[in-house]
Design a protein around this motif. Structure first.
Motif, mmCIF file in Angstrom:
data_model
loop_
_atom_site.group_PDB
_atom_site.id
_atom_site.type_symbol
_atom_site.label_atom_id
_atom_site.label_comp_id
_atom_site.label_asym_id
_atom_site.label_seq_id
_atom_site.Cartn_x
_atom_site.Cartn_y
_atom_site.Cartn_z
ATOM 1 N N LYS A 284 0.834 -1.207 0.000
ATOM 2 C CA LYS A 284 0.000 0.000 0.000
ATOM 3 C C LYS A 284 0.868 1.256 0.000
ATOM 4 C CE LYS A 284 -3.921 -2.122 2.364
ATOM 5 N NZ LYS A 284 -4.646 -2.216 3.635
ATOM 6 N N ALA A 285 1.951 1.249 0.771
ATOM 7 C CA ALA A 285 2.841 2.416 0.838
ATOM 8 C C ALA A 285 3.526 2.666 -0.505
ATOM 9 C CB ALA A 285 3.869 2.221 1.941
ATOM 10 N N VAL A 286 3.982 1.600 -1.161
ATOM 11 C CA VAL A 286 4.642 1.753 -2.463
ATOM 12 C C VAL A 286 3.631 2.246 -3.501
ATOM 13 C CG1 VAL A 286 5.851 0.532 -4.312
ATOM 14 C CG2 VAL A 286 6.421 0.059 -1.926
ATOM 15 N N ALA B 62 0.988 4.048 -2.852
ATOM 16 C CA ALA B 62 0.715 5.449 -2.511
ATOM 17 C C ALA B 62 1.818 6.355 -3.045
ATOM 18 C CB ALA B 62 0.571 5.616 -0.997
ATOM 19 N N LEU B 63 3.067 5.896 -2.964
ATOM 20 C CA LEU B 63 4.191 6.667 -3.508
ATOM 21 C C LEU B 63 4.001 6.870 -5.005
ATOM 22 C CD1 LEU B 63 6.998 7.985 -3.327
ATOM 23 C CD2 LEU B 63 7.963 5.684 -3.592
ATOM 24 N N GLY B 64 3.676 5.793 -5.711
ATOM 25 C CA GLY B 64 3.444 5.903 -7.152
ATOM 26 C C GLY B 64 2.307 6.845 -7.487
ATOM 27 N N ASN B 65 1.238 6.793 -6.695
ATOM 28 C CA ASN B 65 0.096 7.688 -6.930
ATOM 29 C C ASN B 65 0.462 9.143 -6.695
ATOM 30 O OD1 ASN B 65 -1.638 5.616 -7.692
ATOM 31 N ND2 ASN B 65 -2.308 5.251 -5.586
ATOM 32 N N GLU B 66 1.293 9.420 -5.693
ATOM 33 C CA GLU B 66 1.734 10.799 -5.436
ATOM 34 C C GLU B 66 2.598 11.308 -6.583
ATOM 35 O OE1 GLU B 66 0.925 13.097 -3.074
ATOM 36 O OE2 GLU B 66 -0.604 11.593 -2.598
ATOM 37 N N ILE B 67 3.451 10.444 -7.116
ATOM 38 C CA ILE B 67 4.291 10.844 -8.250
ATOM 39 C C ILE B 67 3.411 11.176 -9.447
ATOM 40 C CG2 ILE B 67 6.004 10.006 -9.917
ATOM 41 C CD1 ILE B 67 7.238 8.431 -7.512
ATOM 42 N N LYS B 68 2.373 10.363 -9.682
ATOM 43 C CA LYS B 68 1.463 10.611 -10.809
ATOM 44 C C LYS B 68 0.730 11.938 -10.665
ATOM 45 C CE LYS B 68 0.564 5.830 -12.065
ATOM 46 N NZ LYS B 68 -0.433 4.747 -12.128
#
Length: 111
Positions: free
Chosen positions: A16-18, A20-26
């Motif tokens: 979930k954390a990884v 979330a990181l990808g979603n923030e970058i997007k």
């Protein structure tokens, strides 16, 4: 190929954390097509044909144009040349030594 373990089951919070990181970058300022092309390059680096194909299809959906046959031929020639130099360097066990000048070129020195 046999899967070693399922990290979705073993570490759901990490997954979930990884994600979330990808979603923030997007959500950032990098264009979607650039993100997809970076994903394609990373997939090439790790040798994942499945992911390269997946990201290529995403790029097309986003409007990224593919290379013309002439450009493909030229790129293939370049890739062949790069692979040839790499193979020669590996076979000869050459090492790269940065030049004293600021030209950016490297010279190969045999071990």
């Amino acid at each position: 190929m046999t899967q070693r373990f399922n990290y979705f089951q073993l570490s759901p919070n990490l997954v979930k954390a990884v994600m979330a990181l990808g979603n923030e970058i997007k959500k950032g300022s990098i264009e979607e097509t650039i993100l997809i092309l970076v994903h394609m390059r990373a997939s090439q680096m790790i040798g994942s044909a499945f992911r390269i194909d997946m990201h290529a299809k995403e790029a097309i959906i986003q409007g990224e144009t593919m290379f013309s046959p002439h450009e493909c031929a030229a790129l293939l020639g370049l890739i062949m040349a790069i692979n040839t130099w790499h193979s020669m360097s590996v076979a000869a066990r050459t090492i790269q030594v940065p030049p004293p000048s600021r030209s950016g070129w490297t010279r190969l020195v045999s071990r």
